[in-house]
Enzyme design. Structure first.
Site, PDB file in Angstrom:
ATOM      1  N   HIS A  70      -4.064   4.992  10.584  1.00  0.00           N
ATOM      2  CA  HIS A  70      -3.188   6.024  11.060  1.00  0.00           C
ATOM      3  C   HIS A  70      -3.660   7.084  11.760  1.00  0.00           C
ATOM      4  CE1 HIS A  70      -5.183   6.574   7.063  1.00  0.00           C
ATOM      5  NE2 HIS A  70      -5.067   7.943   7.386  1.00  0.00           N
TER       6      HIS A  70
ATOM      7  N   HIS B 137       0.604  -1.114   0.008  1.00  0.00           N
ATOM      8  CA  HIS B 137      -0.046   0.117  -0.093  1.00  0.00           C
ATOM      9  C   HIS B 137       0.925   1.236  -0.007  1.00  0.00           C
ATOM     10  CE1 HIS B 137      -3.629   2.212   0.657  1.00  0.00           C
ATOM     11  NE2 HIS B 137      -2.940   2.908   1.426  1.00  0.00           N
TER      12      HIS B 137
ATOM     13  N   HIS C 225      -7.645   7.200  12.547  1.00  0.00           N
ATOM     14  CA  HIS C 225      -8.748   6.825  11.818  1.00  0.00           C
ATOM     15  C   HIS C 225      -8.375   5.754  10.473  1.00  0.00           C
ATOM     16  CE1 HIS C 225      -7.219   9.758   8.767  1.00  0.00           C
ATOM     17  NE2 HIS C 225      -7.713   9.040   7.816  1.00  0.00           N
TER      18      HIS C 225
ATOM     19  N   ASP D   4      -5.712  17.848   9.741  1.00  0.00           N
ATOM     20  CA  ASP D   4      -7.001  17.397   9.608  1.00  0.00           C
ATOM     21  C   ASP D   4      -7.191  16.888   7.951  1.00  0.00           C
ATOM     22  OD1 ASP D   4      -7.532  18.284  12.068  1.00  0.00           O
ATOM     23  OD2 ASP D   4      -9.046  19.513  11.639  1.00  0.00           O
TER      24      ASP D   4
END
Length: 385
Positions: free
Chosen positions: A300, A263, A336, A306
Site C-alpha cells: 500500500h 485481510h 511499502h 507517515d
C-alpha cells in the site's frame, strides 16, 4: 474520554462553599480543556493551587533535527537507547512534527525529587518493560507491561518504578487524545462493535491528600522549554474531585482484534485518535478465513501519512529482521508492504501472536539526531530481491 469519575470528598453543588473541619474553605479549581468548551474536572484543594514562591532557569527541550525532509524507510534499534536515571532526561524524541513527538525512554529511577506537568501536550506512555505507579493529584494508576497511560496536558504527576529495568514508547500530542469517534455513539459511550469498552480502563484510584507546606519543585514543559518552579504547598493536596478530565490506563492485552474473511485494513486496529494522527494496536488474533485468503497485508502507498510501527513482542508476520523494541518508519511518498517471502509464506496460516503499536501521522515526520544514532542505515533496501 467521556466517562464521569470522582474520588474523595466534594460538595453537593459546584461553585459553592466547601468548608474544612476548622471552618475555612477548600479551594476549587476547574481543570479544563479547549477553553471552557472541552472536557473538565472540578478539583478541591487544601491550599491555593496558585502559590509559586520561585522561578528558576529554563532548559530548551526542542528536538535536534537531523533529517528535515525524509523519504527513506528506516529501522531504529530501540533497545540501543541507553538507560538514564532521571525520567525526563531519559526521554529521547525520535520522530517529530508540529503535531506529535514520538520517542523512547529507559528511565531507571522513580521521580521523587520533583513533580512534572506537560502544559504543551497530552502524553501517551506505552509501557514495554517495567511496573510501577503513575501518581497524580487526581489519584494513582498502577501500570505494567502492555499498558497505555493517557495523561492529559496540565496533569501534575510523578512516576514510580518498581525496578530499574524500564522501557517506554511515548508520544507527546499537541492535539487532544481521544478514543476513535466511529466506536462511540453520539453520547460518547463506546459501542457494541468497539474492540474495547469502558470497563477495560484503569481509572485513577487511591487519592492521597497531602497537607504539607514548604518548597516543592515543579518542572513544567511549556512552548518546548522545561521551566523549574517552586510551589509553596504540596501539589497533591486535592481532597476530592469529579468530572471527565483525568488520566487513565488501558492494556493492549485487552484490545479485541476485529477479523474478517479477507485481510482487514489498519483502521480496525485503531485504539486512539487525534485530529493529526492515530494510534493502533496490533494484537494476537485469528487470520482471515476466506479459503483463498492471504493473511499478510497487501502493498500500500502512504500518500497522506507517515507510518511508525513499534514492535513489542511475537513474530511480526509481514517483516523480517525485526525484534522487540525496534521502530520502523515507512514515510509518505513511496509504497511499502510485506518483506519478500512473507506474503507467500502467510498463506495457510491461521493466527498470529504479534504485538505492536502503530502511529500514523498526517504530516511528514522529521528524523532527529537521537534516531540516527540507532538507525540501522539499510532498512530501505530490505525489499530488494
Amino acid at each position: 474520554m467521556p466517562i464521569y469519575h470522582k474520588l474523595g470528598k466534594i460538595p453537593q453543588k459546584r461553585h459553592t462553599q466547601f468548608t474544612k473541619p476548622d471552618g475555612s474553605l477548600y479551594y476549587e479549581q476547574l481543570f479544563g480543556t479547549i477553553g471552557f468548551d472541552g472536557m473538565s474536572s472540578l478539583l478541591y484543594h487544601v491550599h491555593r493551587p496558585t502559590q509559586v514562591s520561585a522561578i528558576g532557569k529554563a532548559v530548551d527541550l526542542s528536538p535536534k533535527i537531523a533529517v528535515e525532509k525524509n523519504i527513506a524507510s528506516r529501522k531504529l534499534i530501540g533497545f540501543d537507547v541507553a538507560p538514564k536515571d532521571d525520567f525526563l532526561e531519559s526521554r529521547e524524541p525520535m520522530l517529530v512534527n508540529s503535531d506529535v513527538h514520538v520517542g523512547l525512554a529507559a528511565p531507571k529511577k522513580s521521580m521523587t525529587e520533583y513533580f512534572y506537568k506537560n502544559s504543551d501536550a497530552d502524553e501517551m506512555l506505552f509501557i514495554h518493560k517495567g511496573t510501577g505507579t503513575l501518581k497524580t493529584f487526581l489519584g494513582n494508576i498502577p501500570f505494567e507491561y502492555g499498558d497505555y497511560l493517557i495523561i492529559p496536558r496540565g496533569m501534575i504527576y510523578q512516576i514510580e518504578f518498581d525496578t530499574e529495568d524500564n522501557r517506554i514508547l511515548f508520544a507527546e500530542s499537541f492535539h487532544p487524545i481521544y478514543t476513535p469517534k466511529r466506536y462511540r455513539n453520539w453520547f460518547g459511550q463506546l459501542l457494541e462493535h468497539s474492540p474495547f469498552c469502558e470497563r477495560d480502563y484503569k481509572l485513577p484510584q487511591d487519592l492521597q491528600t497531602h497537607y504539607e507546606k514548604g518548597e516543592f519543585v515543579m518542572k513544567i514543559k511549556k512552548q518546548g522549554m522545561l521551566h523549574t518552579l517552586v510551589y509553596a504547598s504540596h501539589p497533591f493536596d486535592v481532597v476530592g474531585w469529579d468530572g471527565y478530565n483525568f488520566p487513565y490506563g488501558f492494556s493492549i492485552h485487552n484490545f479485541e482484534s476485529i477479523t474478517g474473511r479477507v485481510h482487514q485494513p489498519p483502521p480496525v486496529h485503531q485504539t486512539f485518535e487525534t485530529s493529526a494522527f492515530v494510534i493502533c494496536s496490533f494484537c494476537p488474533r485469528l487470520y482471515d478465513y476466506h479459503p483463498k485468503a492471504i493473511p499478510a497485508p497487501y502493498n500500500h502507498s502512504n500518500i497522506d501519512s507517515d507510518e511508525v510501527l513499534y514492535y513489542v513482542d511475537g513474530d511480526f508476520m509481514s517483516r523480517t529482521g525485526i525484534a522487540p523494541g525496534y521502530i520502523s518508519l515507512h514515510p509518505a511518498g513511496i509504497p511499502h508492504g510485506p518483506h519478500p517471502g512473507t506474503y507467500e509464506a502467510s498463506i495457510g496460516k491461521t493466527k498470529t501472536e504479534e504485538l505492536a503499536v502503530m502511529i500514523d501521522t498526517f504530516k511528514p515526520l522529521q528524523v532527529t539526531e537521537n534516531a540516527l544514532k540507532i538507525d540501522d542505515g539499510t532498512y530501505y533496501k530490505s525489499w530488494v530481491e
